[in-house]
Design an enzyme around this catalytic site. Sequence first.
Site, PDB file in Angstrom:
ATOM      1  N   SER A 192     -13.836  24.157  27.198  1.00 20.98           N
ATOM      2  CA  SER A 192     -12.605  23.644  26.660  1.00 20.98           C
ATOM      3  C   SER A 192     -11.345  24.190  27.312  1.00 20.98           C
ATOM      4  CB  SER A 192     -12.541  23.915  25.159  1.00 20.98           C
ATOM      5  OG  SER A 192     -12.475  25.312  24.900  1.00 20.98           O
TER       6      SER A 192
ATOM      7  N   LYS B 201      -3.437  29.351  26.695  1.00 28.37           N
ATOM      8  CA  LYS B 201      -4.178  28.235  26.099  1.00 28.37           C
ATOM      9  C   LYS B 201      -3.553  27.872  24.747  1.00 28.37           C
ATOM     10  CE  LYS B 201      -8.981  26.933  24.951  1.00 28.37           C
ATOM     11  NZ  LYS B 201     -10.396  27.340  24.931  1.00 28.37           N
TER      12      LYS B 201
ATOM     13  N   SER C  13     -16.667  28.068  27.120  1.00 30.61           N
ATOM     14  CA  SER C  13     -15.345  27.487  27.404  1.00 30.61           C
ATOM     15  C   SER C  13     -14.478  28.231  28.397  1.00 30.61           C
ATOM     16  CB  SER C  13     -14.544  27.360  26.110  1.00 30.61           C
ATOM     17  OG  SER C  13     -14.850  26.146  25.491  1.00 30.61           O
TER      18      SER C  13
END
Length: 496
Positions: A159, A79, A183
């Site tokens: 997210s 990420k 998330s």
Amino acid sequence: MMTDLNKLTISDARDALRKGDVTSVELTEACLTAVQGAGALNAFVHDTPDLARAQAQAADARIAQGDAPAMCGIPLGIKDLFCTRGVPSQAASRILEGFTPEYESTVTQNLFDAGAVMLGKLNMDEFAMGSSNETSCYGNVVNPWRRGNDEAQLTPGGSSGGSASAVAADLCLAATGTDTGGSIRQPAAFTGITGIKPTYGRCSRWGIVAFASSLDQAGPMTKTVRDSAIMLGAMCGHDPKDSTSADIPVPDFEAMLNGDIKGKVIGIPKEYRMDGMPDEIEKLWADGTAMLKDAGAEIRDISLPHTKYALPAYYVIAPAEASSNLARYDGVRYGHRAKLAQGDGITEMYEKTRAEGFGHEVQRRVMVGTYVLSAGFYDAYYNRARKVRTLIKRDFEEVFAAGIDAILTPATPSAAFGLGEMTDADPVQMYLNDVFTVTVNLAGLPGIAVPAGIDRQGLPLGLQLIGRPWEEGDLLNTAYALEQAAGFVAKPAKWW
Ligand SMILES: NC(=O)C[C@H](N)C(=O)O
């Protein structure tokens, strides 16, 4: 010869690597090809093929010498919130344009020390603020799943939307995620994969771009529960560089997976049965409860009375912390700086830089956070939210003290929704996605999302299990039993 190497799980790839049936270079090439071919998903925002090949060769050399930890040679996506040395790390924000860290986050360093391979950086909501991956400066991510034959594109959640999409579409074997209010778990549920947010303090936050420091935690996003157990073990551990990182031994999580949950007590919290809950989510929850019961668990109705205050408390505390953490982006120290007009001073430089560098959702949170921390409103909002947080934590402590081993809830109030469907609405509609997940962050507990069903339109649905602090091994084992019972095998259509 093995084919479709990118589709392997971590555990199958590990076994094949150790047996010599496959090399890390082969696995890595298969994933790089998939990443290249699935550009339309917009899951990867920065590919690192040279680094991946070099790491894969080093992993193969290690394996040849018989030194092969479980993650050795496994190709991952990372990420964009994780700082990676020498590789752009922007938290999907324009304000971090051109930022290439000189250092490595502890979690990624731990993974690399264990021999993992990085394919590139993954898209996400800007600074991890969002539930649909639509706030990214790189544009939205596409969920590889579709509603039946409908052409409309769906969000992968957020997210960690890039991580979820990449794992679901088999572009990598697994990915890192972070979870401040859901998330990891919400995008995992939207894409039919597994994601665990460990206990706060289990993974070091050092080198992860801060959003809300008292809530942020890293965790794995994987194809199976076993893979989550393997990868979490490699990610976590005490780190003196993060004062909130716990000095607690890391057990062998994988060794704790036997699927035996006889006598375990599973709590079903009545407050999670929300008004207007879709019947498919009700059914999923009831089915999951029956599966755990059939596997030998005792099911008990429980009450977590302060649940309804969790979402408002989260959306005060998280923006408050964000407004403080994001104050460092001033156009001087990092990334983007606005072009100034003649006569502009330092105040104009800050204002123009932040107006250009931050997207709308980030700006909204900075404004809300600044407001709730301001002298006249601090007690009414921030302090009150902190008190609510304590009550929520106590609710969980009481049910665990009364003998509950894990709590079963839906992971999300719906299946994946369409791109753009919620961005034009009141932002609260988007925030409502986190209704089942934020309690876990506020209480600092471990929570895992496991794919457990398919809705009428063919989309995956996930269940959430919440565990006692530091007992991720037990939680993973309960999730493993649920995974075996649910037998979720559906996959999205091929994207590359
Ligand atoms: N970061 C997260 O866990 C996502 C959450 N939906 C938020 O926007 O705050």
